[in-house]
Scaffold this motif. Structure first.
Motif, PDB file in Angstrom:
ATOM      1  N   TYR A  43      11.353   5.244  -5.127  1.00  0.00           N
ATOM      2  CA  TYR A  43      10.356   4.506  -4.735  1.00  0.00           C
ATOM      3  C   TYR A  43      10.475   4.151  -3.134  1.00  0.00           C
ATOM      4  O   TYR A  43       9.643   4.191  -2.359  1.00  0.00           O
ATOM      5  CB  TYR A  43      10.206   2.908  -5.324  1.00  0.00           C
ATOM      6  CG  TYR A  43       9.576   2.809  -6.512  1.00  0.00           C
ATOM      7  CD1 TYR A  43       8.073   2.356  -6.330  1.00  0.00           C
ATOM      8  CD2 TYR A  43      10.081   2.933  -7.501  1.00  0.00           C
ATOM      9  CE1 TYR A  43       7.334   2.441  -7.512  1.00  0.00           C
ATOM     10  CE2 TYR A  43       9.190   2.770  -8.858  1.00  0.00           C
ATOM     11  CZ  TYR A  43       7.748   2.616  -8.663  1.00  0.00           C
ATOM     12  OH  TYR A  43       7.134   2.149  -9.847  1.00  0.00           O
ATOM     13  N   GLU A  76       3.824   5.736  -5.527  1.00  0.00           N
ATOM     14  CA  GLU A  76       3.653   5.615  -6.971  1.00  0.00           C
ATOM     15  C   GLU A  76       2.760   6.689  -7.676  1.00  0.00           C
ATOM     16  O   GLU A  76       2.928   6.938  -8.912  1.00  0.00           O
ATOM     17  CB  GLU A  76       3.324   3.978  -7.459  1.00  0.00           C
ATOM     18  CG  GLU A  76       3.994   3.593  -8.688  1.00  0.00           C
ATOM     19  CD  GLU A  76       3.536   1.953  -8.901  1.00  0.00           C
ATOM     20  OE1 GLU A  76       4.359   1.249  -9.389  1.00  0.00           O
ATOM     21  OE2 GLU A  76       2.522   1.455  -8.519  1.00  0.00           O
ATOM     22  N   ALA A  77       1.607   6.766  -6.971  1.00  0.00           N
ATOM     23  CA  ALA A  77       0.543   7.810  -7.619  1.00  0.00           C
ATOM     24  C   ALA A  77       0.992   8.995  -7.689  1.00  0.00           C
ATOM     25  O   ALA A  77       0.905   9.728  -8.702  1.00  0.00           O
ATOM     26  CB  ALA A  77      -0.693   7.648  -6.547  1.00  0.00           C
ATOM     27  N   ARG A  78       1.839   9.263  -6.423  1.00  0.00           N
ATOM     28  CA  ARG A  78       2.326  10.987  -6.735  1.00  0.00           C
ATOM     29  C   ARG A  78       3.527  10.949  -7.862  1.00  0.00           C
ATOM     30  O   ARG A  78       3.471  11.823  -8.412  1.00  0.00           O
ATOM     31  CB  ARG A  78       3.162  11.321  -5.412  1.00  0.00           C
ATOM     32  CG  ARG A  78       3.692  12.815  -5.491  1.00  0.00           C
ATOM     33  CD  ARG A  78       4.461  13.043  -4.198  1.00  0.00           C
ATOM     34  NE  ARG A  78       5.237  14.245  -4.490  1.00  0.00           N
ATOM     35  CZ  ARG A  78       6.054  14.907  -3.549  1.00  0.00           C
ATOM     36  NH1 ARG A  78       6.321  14.359  -2.394  1.00  0.00           N
ATOM     37  NH2 ARG A  78       6.693  16.178  -3.814  1.00  0.00           N
ATOM     38  N   SER A 112       3.665  -4.805  -8.997  1.00  0.00           N
ATOM     39  CA  SER A 112       2.768  -5.669  -8.331  1.00  0.00           C
ATOM     40  C   SER A 112       3.621  -6.996  -8.371  1.00  0.00           C
ATOM     41  O   SER A 112       4.810  -7.469  -9.239  1.00  0.00           O
ATOM     42  CB  SER A 112       1.497  -5.819  -9.212  1.00  0.00           C
ATOM     43  OG  SER A 112       1.591  -6.268 -10.221  1.00  0.00           O
ATOM     44  N   ALA A 132       2.163   1.844  -3.504  1.00  0.00           N
ATOM     45  CA  ALA A 132       1.256   2.365  -4.436  1.00  0.00           C
ATOM     46  C   ALA A 132       1.029   3.926  -4.200  1.00  0.00           C
ATOM     47  O   ALA A 132       0.845   4.666  -5.173  1.00  0.00           O
ATOM     48  CB  ALA A 132      -0.188   1.521  -4.218  1.00  0.00           C
ATOM     49  N   LEU A 133       1.018   4.206  -2.955  1.00  0.00           N
ATOM     50  CA  LEU A 133       0.729   5.623  -2.431  1.00  0.00           C
ATOM     51  C   LEU A 133       1.762   6.595  -3.325  1.00  0.00           C
ATOM     52  O   LEU A 133       1.556   7.548  -3.742  1.00  0.00           O
ATOM     53  CB  LEU A 133       0.767   6.017  -1.080  1.00  0.00           C
ATOM     54  CG  LEU A 133      -0.527   5.170  -0.547  1.00  0.00           C
ATOM     55  CD1 LEU A 133      -0.662   5.465   1.026  1.00  0.00           C
ATOM     56  CD2 LEU A 133      -1.890   6.013  -0.950  1.00  0.00           C
ATOM     57  N   GLN A 158       0.810  -1.021  -0.041  1.00  0.00           N
ATOM     58  CA  GLN A 158       0.048  -0.072  -0.320  1.00  0.00           C
ATOM     59  C   GLN A 158       0.918   1.268  -0.019  1.00  0.00           C
ATOM     60  O   GLN A 158       0.532   2.041  -0.570  1.00  0.00           O
ATOM     61  CB  GLN A 158      -0.972  -0.027   1.153  1.00  0.00           C
ATOM     62  CG  GLN A 158      -2.000   1.090   1.337  1.00  0.00           C
ATOM     63  CD  GLN A 158      -2.640   1.027   2.521  1.00  0.00           C
ATOM     64  OE1 GLN A 158      -2.402   0.631   3.527  1.00  0.00           O
ATOM     65  NE2 GLN A 158      -4.031   1.689   2.326  1.00  0.00           N
ATOM     66  N   THR A 181       2.281   6.348 -19.015  1.00  0.00           N
ATOM     67  CA  THR A 181       2.199   6.521 -17.750  1.00  0.00           C
ATOM     68  C   THR A 181       2.985   5.476 -16.952  1.00  0.00           C
ATOM     69  O   THR A 181       3.723   4.746 -17.838  1.00  0.00           O
ATOM     70  CB  THR A 181       0.746   6.202 -17.370  1.00  0.00           C
ATOM     71  OG1 THR A 181       0.504   6.399 -15.903  1.00  0.00           O
ATOM     72  CG2 THR A 181       0.371   4.608 -17.358  1.00  0.00           C
ATOM     73  N   GLN A 206       2.417   0.097 -12.913  1.00  0.00           N
ATOM     74  CA  GLN A 206       2.369  -0.234 -11.542  1.00  0.00           C
ATOM     75  C   GLN A 206       2.992  -1.492 -11.221  1.00  0.00           C
ATOM     76  O   GLN A 206       2.940  -2.639 -11.826  1.00  0.00           O
ATOM     77  CB  GLN A 206       0.565  -0.220 -11.079  1.00  0.00           C
ATOM     78  CG  GLN A 206       0.500  -0.553  -9.674  1.00  0.00           C
ATOM     79  CD  GLN A 206      -1.057  -0.472  -9.291  1.00  0.00           C
ATOM     80  OE1 GLN A 206      -2.075  -0.335 -10.171  1.00  0.00           O
ATOM     81  NE2 GLN A 206      -1.326  -0.414  -8.003  1.00  0.00           N
ATOM     82  N   ARG A 259       3.654   9.189 -10.497  1.00  0.00           N
ATOM     83  CA  ARG A 259       2.831   9.275 -11.721  1.00  0.00           C
ATOM     84  C   ARG A 259       2.369  10.417 -12.283  1.00  0.00           C
ATOM     85  O   ARG A 259       2.470  11.039 -13.312  1.00  0.00           O
ATOM     86  CB  ARG A 259       1.828   8.053 -11.873  1.00  0.00           C
ATOM     87  CG  ARG A 259       1.004   7.804 -12.775  1.00  0.00           C
ATOM     88  CD  ARG A 259       0.073   6.900 -12.955  1.00  0.00           C
ATOM     89  NE  ARG A 259       0.650   5.454 -12.682  1.00  0.00           N
ATOM     90  CZ  ARG A 259       0.609   4.617 -11.558  1.00  0.00           C
ATOM     91  NH1 ARG A 259      -0.187   5.349 -10.517  1.00  0.00           N
ATOM     92  NH2 ARG A 259       1.118   3.649 -11.316  1.00  0.00           N
ATOM     93  N   ARG A 260       1.631  11.335 -11.135  1.00  0.00           N
ATOM     94  CA  ARG A 260       1.278  12.765 -11.525  1.00  0.00           C
ATOM     95  C   ARG A 260       2.462  13.639 -12.012  1.00  0.00           C
ATOM     96  O   ARG A 260       2.407  14.289 -12.695  1.00  0.00           O
ATOM     97  CB  ARG A 260       0.537  13.118 -10.159  1.00  0.00           C
ATOM     98  CG  ARG A 260      -0.863  12.540 -10.112  1.00  0.00           C
ATOM     99  CD  ARG A 260      -1.560  13.238  -9.017  1.00  0.00           C
ATOM    100  NE  ARG A 260      -0.718  13.499  -7.839  1.00  0.00           N
ATOM    101  CZ  ARG A 260      -0.953  12.564  -6.675  1.00  0.00           C
ATOM    102  NH1 ARG A 260      -1.732  11.564  -6.664  1.00  0.00           N
ATOM    103  NH2 ARG A 260      -0.263  12.975  -5.461  1.00  0.00           N
TER     104      ARG A 260
END
Length: 206
Positions: free
Chosen positions: A153, A43-45, A137, A40-41, A37, A132, A135, A47-48
């Protein structure tokens, strides 16, 4: 005898190694399942903030009756090419009014994660787009970002992890490291994309 020895790469370069490094630094057996988790959080930033600077890539899209699937790594669209011609983007109200008697596409819209060409027909076009960030996994164990910038990361995931356990001092420390790392990556990706720093120039007037 060499002046120095270059050690093996000890930075995590797979999803499992990254999870293991985060768990080891947290030293909390009760949080071993939380690392995905946190990754993933982070990674979200990334990505933006970083995806707009990724090197442009291309893909062929075969449309049937005007509809074609976008690439799986599609981020933002730059251009749609039919042969050597750049197709214009149509608004949803104007697109249905395109004449149907033409033997090649005149424009496009993007809807429901698909590319729609107007007029409808069986066409093959080339998409130029910004990909993009894939992700991470267990099924997708590595990506180019983790291979080249494992610290991004790691610092990002550790910031969220330390915040989760209310260790504000360490969360702040990792945030500072992460912010510095992202700033360096933006400069690196900008040089890579534009072959040097952006320099203001006066527009050419013939």
């Amino acid at each position: 005898m060499p002046a120095f020895d270059v050690p093996a790469n000890l930075a995590p370069d797979t999803y499992e190694e990254l999870i293991s490094a985060i768990s080891e630094w947290l030293d909390r057996t009760d949080l071993e399942g939380s690392a995905p988790q946190m990754i993933a959080l982070a990674e979200a930033r990334m990505r933006r903030e970083l995806a707009p600077l990724f090197t442009e890539t291309s893909a062929s899209v075969a449309a049937v009756d005007g509809l074609g699937a976008l690439p799986s790594d599609y981020g933002t669209l730059n251009r749609v090419m039919y042969g050597t011609r750049t197709l214009p983007a149509y608004g949803p109200s104007a697109a249905p009014n395109v004449p149907t008697e033409y033997s090649e596409p005149l424009g496009y819209t993007v809807e429901a994660n698909q590319l729609r060409l107007w007029p409808e027909g069986d066409w093959t076009v080339t998409l130029l787009y910004q990909p993009t960030l894939p992700q991470l996994s267990t099924a997708n164990n590595m990506n180019d970002m983790l291979s080249k910038h494992p610290d991004a990361y790691f610092h990002g995931a550790m910031m969220f992890a330390e915040g989760y356990v209310a260790n504000d001092n360490r969360a702040s420390m990792f945030k500072a490291l992460w912010d510095e790392c992202l700033a360096e990556m933006k400069a690196y990706l900008t040089r890579q994309k534009f072959a040097g720093p952006l320099v203001p120039r006066v527009a050419f007037v013939p």
